[in-house]
Design a protein around this motif. Structure first.
Motif, short mmCIF file in Angstrom:
data_model
loop_
_atom_site.label_atom_id
_atom_site.label_comp_id
_atom_site.label_asym_id
_atom_site.label_seq_id
_atom_site.Cartn_x
_atom_site.Cartn_y
_atom_site.Cartn_z
N LEU A 1 0.83 -1.21 0.00
CA LEU A 1 0.00 0.00 0.00
C LEU A 1 0.86 1.26 0.00
CD1 LEU A 1 -2.78 -1.10 2.48
CD2 LEU A 1 -3.00 -0.76 0.03
N GLN A 2 1.95 1.23 0.76
CA GLN A 2 2.86 2.38 0.74
C GLN A 2 3.42 2.59 -0.66
OE1 GLN A 2 3.50 4.56 3.34
NE2 GLN A 2 1.81 3.42 4.28
N LEU A 3 3.79 1.50 -1.32
CA LEU A 3 4.32 1.59 -2.67
C LEU A 3 3.27 2.12 -3.65
CD1 LEU A 3 6.57 1.01 -4.74
CD2 LEU A 3 5.75 -1.37 -4.83
N ALA A 4 2.04 1.60 -3.53
CA ALA A 4 0.96 2.04 -4.43
C ALA A 4 0.65 3.52 -4.23
CB ALA A 4 -0.29 1.20 -4.18
N TYR A 5 0.60 3.96 -2.99
CA TYR A 5 0.28 5.36 -2.72
C TYR A 5 1.39 6.28 -3.22
CZ TYR A 5 -1.43 9.52 -0.35
OH TYR A 5 -1.90 10.78 -0.09
N TYR A 6 2.65 5.87 -3.02
CA TYR A 6 3.77 6.70 -3.47
C TYR A 6 3.77 6.81 -4.99
CZ TYR A 6 8.54 8.46 -3.92
OH TYR A 6 9.64 9.22 -4.22
N ARG A 7 3.47 5.73 -5.68
CA ARG A 7 3.40 5.78 -7.14
C ARG A 7 2.26 6.69 -7.60
NH1 ARG A 7 4.30 -0.70 -8.47
NH2 ARG A 7 6.61 -0.63 -8.48
N ASP A 8 1.19 6.74 -6.83
CA ASP A 8 0.05 7.57 -7.18
C ASP A 8 0.32 9.05 -6.91
OD1 ASP A 8 -2.45 8.61 -7.67
OD2 ASP A 8 -3.28 7.94 -5.77
N GLN A 9 0.83 9.34 -5.70
CA GLN A 9 0.93 10.73 -5.26
C GLN A 9 2.34 11.31 -5.34
OE1 GLN A 9 -1.81 12.72 -3.87
NE2 GLN A 9 -2.75 11.14 -5.15
N GLY A 10 3.35 10.45 -5.44
CA GLY A 10 4.71 10.95 -5.47
C GLY A 10 5.21 11.39 -4.11
N GLY B 1 -8.81 7.32 -8.77
CA GLY B 1 -9.90 7.21 -7.83
C GLY B 1 -9.84 5.84 -7.18
N ALA B 2 -10.96 5.41 -6.57
CA ALA B 2 -10.97 4.14 -5.86
C ALA B 2 -10.69 2.97 -6.80
CB ALA B 2 -12.33 3.95 -5.17
N ASN B 3 -11.31 3.01 -7.99
CA ASN B 3 -11.13 1.89 -8.91
C ASN B 3 -9.71 1.81 -9.43
OD1 ASN B 3 -11.36 0.30 -11.49
ND2 ASN B 3 -13.49 0.19 -10.80
N LYS B 4 -9.16 2.92 -9.83
CA LYS B 4 -7.82 2.91 -10.39
C LYS B 4 -6.75 2.71 -9.31
CE LYS B 4 -8.96 5.47 -14.56
NZ LYS B 4 -8.69 6.66 -15.40
N PHE B 5 -7.06 3.13 -8.08
CA PHE B 5 -6.11 2.84 -7.01
C PHE B 5 -6.02 1.33 -6.78
CE2 PHE B 5 -4.78 2.48 -2.54
CZ PHE B 5 -3.59 3.20 -2.61
N GLY B 6 -7.14 0.64 -7.02
CA GLY B 6 -7.11 -0.83 -6.94
C GLY B 6 -6.11 -1.42 -7.92
N GLN C 1 -3.41 0.05 -8.95
CA GLN C 1 -2.08 0.32 -8.39
C GLN C 1 -1.73 -0.70 -7.31
OE1 GLN C 1 0.21 1.88 -9.61
NE2 GLN C 1 0.07 4.11 -9.52
N ILE C 2 -2.71 -1.09 -6.51
CA ILE C 2 -2.46 -2.09 -5.47
C ILE C 2 -2.09 -3.42 -6.10
CG2 ILE C 2 -3.51 -3.42 -3.61
CD1 ILE C 2 -5.18 -0.97 -2.93
N ARG C 3 -2.82 -3.84 -7.15
CA ARG C 3 -2.51 -5.09 -7.82
C ARG C 3 -1.07 -5.09 -8.35
NH1 ARG C 3 -7.61 -3.77 -10.03
NH2 ARG C 3 -9.31 -5.17 -9.44
N LYS C 4 -0.69 -4.00 -8.98
CA LYS C 4 0.67 -3.91 -9.54
C LYS C 4 1.71 -3.97 -8.43
CE LYS C 4 3.48 -1.15 -12.73
NZ LYS C 4 4.69 -1.22 -11.92
N ALA C 5 1.45 -3.28 -7.31
CA ALA C 5 2.40 -3.27 -6.20
C ALA C 5 2.55 -4.67 -5.61
CB ALA C 5 1.94 -2.29 -5.12
#
Length: 794
Positions: free
Chosen positions: A573-582, A754-759, A761-765
């Protein structure tokens, strides 16, 4: 008026010929049976109180001690070292041999009883000391210290066949951490979120607080901990939940979902029949304390069961300044909503619980009832979905007397609330996004077809799917989840359905009709209902929900990489959030403190210096060996923080209580003000699976989607803390995520995801982490993870 006449046991009229008395045999029978049930509960409660009071000993051990003392006396030895003789001296004297023998016997019994009570007290104190030892959690697997080996004696003092509340008297109190430790760990937790200048300013604020006001506030907190069972829980319930004036729908309530791949029957009434019967079977076990105490998996260490007391017959009552939680001892009916109408459905008849087939029959009567709702009744539930102050005022003004009060009492005093939905939900054979609609419906529905104040609402959809919506103030999700999983298991594996999909059994033709509740809603109240509905609808429209199952690998594969599954997910989740928000964000992970009396939750701050270093290294293209080493350090750090939170050494509840004390003393603390205003941009939780209830090896398709909750931000535009998810772990099956986000959040609009696309990011992480840690296992074999074929019904 028919219901009023039926509720009266006898009527009489005065005539010129005398008094004409009419008695209702049915009403008198119901009164008698209700009294019998009440006295049975009291007797069972008294018996359980005795058993729990002497635990870990048993009441029968008293007889063993008495016989042992008498046996040693007849061998002409004195096991009491003269105490029996001393007791005998103070008994009434009356000459004669027989009288003297009786005095000796009575003295021996009294001594045996005192010895027995002393042994019980000693055993309970030993058990409490053993349960207060938590260093075993911090020792590495296979390296047990001598102290921990001695601590293993907890097996001796834990007793046999404990009741639900047997350990309550032996659980330790939650300790108050040292002020310097809390301040130090807080500084460490915010370091990856601040630049050097911000961190230096926070360091000065922390030092000033610790050396001055912090010591004073901490002293008051230590004083509270001396006399309070738990220095956090009462304030947490009041100030975090009950004093909130915004809607509890979405903001506080959470939801639980049905099986993902299986719908046991497509018949709505039949699904309700089995599951409602199972709920009352669970309540019977709960009342008799026959449920096993929850323990830490793989150990004999019990968790506090205090929250279980309010699962049923509980309602949150609105107030202008603060709400209250009202619990009733018993209720033999449920409140049911369907097509804008409310019904009272009795679950007992002739002193027995209705069978599943009978409940199905009664539910079908409600579904087939053509009567329209009363004026203003259809959207009445919106009052519980809107702001709390208008609901409190409306309740006092329009529902404090007459027919409205009687009908509202029926709802609030019901065992729980049931909503019969006309929509079809669930299922993902052709359209996986239906899970999103399913979760969103459970979270808020139409904003008026749930009673959000009840401890929980069970929702039955037209196609046989079901789910629940839980109110949060009275207990945390794992408590309700235990009941929910019991119901799911009992529904499918014990009760079952016949070939046509109906419940098994016969129907008693003498069952009374479900009672439709009557209302007299004035136009002014209808305006208030419309206002609350508008507030609730705007909130519901602002929520974006995404639910998905990550089916490529699960808990088993993560463990084979010699990694903690929880740490693995949090770092993903930390990795996914960092990729999303920088950037990184303050991350909330819920941990429990139920190792202590009346413990609820504590926060694990998952964003650490170690996790940030790992994510930066991975994204910066560092060598795989370096990234693996940093991952291991971050994982160990996360596990350490989780254990600290579980054992009472967390920081957030301590800081929260210090802030409450400062408000009572009317002193301002810049440090506490800033700490408590820090936004949780990422809020996470994990839903445990009671594996003993399910055979997930032979029946992998009987796996639940878990549950979820809404975004928890106090401000919709201030922060993005809307990436909230619930986890449901199952060995070698998959991981379920439920993500919620506020659409109006500035981050939602400004960021890519958004929620769907953040999902996504989680899969990729998750894939990237597995590739990093176990590069030889990335070619996943289909034999390892079998996705069950979706079935609409069985």
């Amino acid at each position: 008026m028919a219901e009023a006449h039926q509720a009266v046991a006898f009527q009489f009229t005065v005539t010129p010929d005398g008094i004409d008395l009419h008695m209702s045999h049915q009403a008198l029978t119901e009164i008698y049976l209700s009294g019998v049930r009440s006295w049975k509960k009291r007797i069972i409660g008294l018996k359980n109180s005795v058993i729990t009071g002497v635990y870990p000993a048993s009441p029968s051990s008293w007889l063993f001690v008495v016989i042992a003392i008498l046996a040693t006396m007849y061998t002409r030895s004195d096991p009491s070292m003269g105490l029996i003789a001393k007791i005998q001296e103070h008994l009434p004297r009356d000459g004669g041999v027989v009288r003297k023998d009786c005095q000796t016997l009575v003295s021996a019994v009294l001594f045996s009883t005192m010895l027995w009570l002393l042994l019980i007290f000693t055993m309970r104190m030993c058990l409490k000391q053993l349960l207060s030892y938590h260093r075993w959690m911090f020792e590495k697997h296979g390296k047990m210290s001598n102290t921990t080996k001695v601590w293993a004696l907890v097996r001796i003092f834990s007793g046999r066949k404990p009741l639900l509340y047997s350990y309550q008297g032996s659980l330790p109190n939650l300790p108050v951490p040292a002020i310097k430790d809390t301040v130090k760990r807080h500084l460490e937790s915010v370091r990856p979120l601040m630049d050097d200048a911000e961190y230096e300013r926070m360091t000065k604020l922390s030092a000033e607080f610790e050396s001055s006001l912090g010591k004073r506030l901490h002293w008051y907190l230590k004083l509270k901990a001396l006399w309070a069972t738990n220095y956090v829980s009462d304030w947490w319930e009041e100030y975090v939940y009950l004093r909130g004036r915004s809607p509890i729908m979405v903001n506080s309530n959470y939801y639980g979902m049905d099986f993902m791949y299986v719908t046991p029957t497509p018949i709505q009434a039949a699904r309700a029949g089995n599951s409602l019967h199972a709920y009352f079977l669970y309540r019977r076990k709960l009342n008799k304390e026959e449920l096993k105490p929850t323990r830490i998996p793989g150990t004999l260490i019990p968790l506090c069961s205090a929250q279980c007391e309010r699962v049923f017959n509980t309602t949150r009552i609105p107030g202008e300044e603060t709400d209250t939680v009202q619990h009733w001892q018993d209720s033999d009916y449920i409140a049911v909503y369907h097509s804008g109408r409310y019904f009272r459905l009795r679950m007992y008849h002739a002193g027995r619980l209705l069978s599943p087939r009978e409940i199905e029959f009664q539910i079908q009567k409600i579904l087939d009832d053509p009567s329209p709702p009363s004026k203003g009744e259809a959207k009445l539930g919106a009052l519980t979905a809107g702001d709390r102050i208008p609901w409190a005022k409306a309740r006092m003004k329009y529902f404090s007397s007459g027919v409205n009060k009687r009908s509202l009492d029926y709802i609030e005093k019901a065992a729980f609330f049931v909503s019969l939905d006309d929509d079809e939900q669930g299922g993902m054979a052709d359209d996986p996004t239906r899970l999103d609609s399913y979760a969103k419906s459970l979270l808020h529905g139409k904003c008026f077809d749930r009673w959000f104040d009840k401890s929980f609402t069970v929702v039955y959809f037209k196609n046989g799917k079901m789910g629940l919506n839980g109110e949060h103030s009275w207990a945390d999700a794992p408590v309700l989840s235990h009941a929910w999983q019991y119901v799911l298991s009992t529904d499918c594996f014990q009760l079952g359905y016949n070939a046509e999909g109906h419940c098994k059994g016969e129907v008693d033709a003498s069952l009374p009709q479900p009672q439709k509740l009557n209302w007299e809603i004035p136009p002014e109240c209808e305006e208030q209902i419309s206002g609350s509905l508008a507030v609730a609808q705007a909130l519901a429209d602002d929520v974006d929900v995404h639910v998905f199952a990550f089916e490529e690998f699960g808990k088993g594969k993560i463990k084979r990489c010699r990694v903690s599954p929880d740490a693995f997910i949090q770092l993903a989740l930390q990795l996914a959030y960092y990729r999303d928000q920088g950037r990184f964000c303050l991350t909330y992970e819920a941990s429990m403190t139920r190792l202590f009396k009346e413990g609820r939750t504590e926060t694990v701050r998952s964003c650490t210096n170690e996790s940030s270093a790992f994510v930066r290294a991975l994204e910066g293209g560092e060598a795989a060996d370096v990234c693996r080493r940093l991952f291991q350090e971050a994982s160990e750090k996360h596990q350490h923080l989780y254990r600290m939170a579980m054992t009472g050494a967390g920081i957030d509840r301590h800081l929260f209580c210090l802030y409450v004390v400062s408000k009572y003393l009317r002193v301002e603390s810049p440090f506490l003000k800033e700490v408590l205003s820090e936004p949780w941009r990422l809020s996470t939780s994990q839903t445990p699976l009671q594996v003993e209830m399910f055979d997930i090896v032979n029946y992998p398709e009987y796996v639940s989607c878990g549950g979820g909750f809404g975004p928890v931000s106090a401000s919709l535009t201030k922060s993005f803390n809307c990436l909230n998810f619930g986890l449901n772990w199952k060995p070698e099956i998959n991981v379920h995520f439920a993500i919620g986000a506020f659409i109006s959040s500035s981050h939602f609009n400004s960021c890519i995801y958004g929620a769907n696309k953040f999902g996504a990011q989680i899969r990729k992480a998750l894939r990237d982490l597995l590739q990093l840690l176990c590069p030889n296992q990335t070619e996943l074999r289909k034999t390892e993870v079998k996705r069950p074929e979706f079935k609409k019904d069985l």
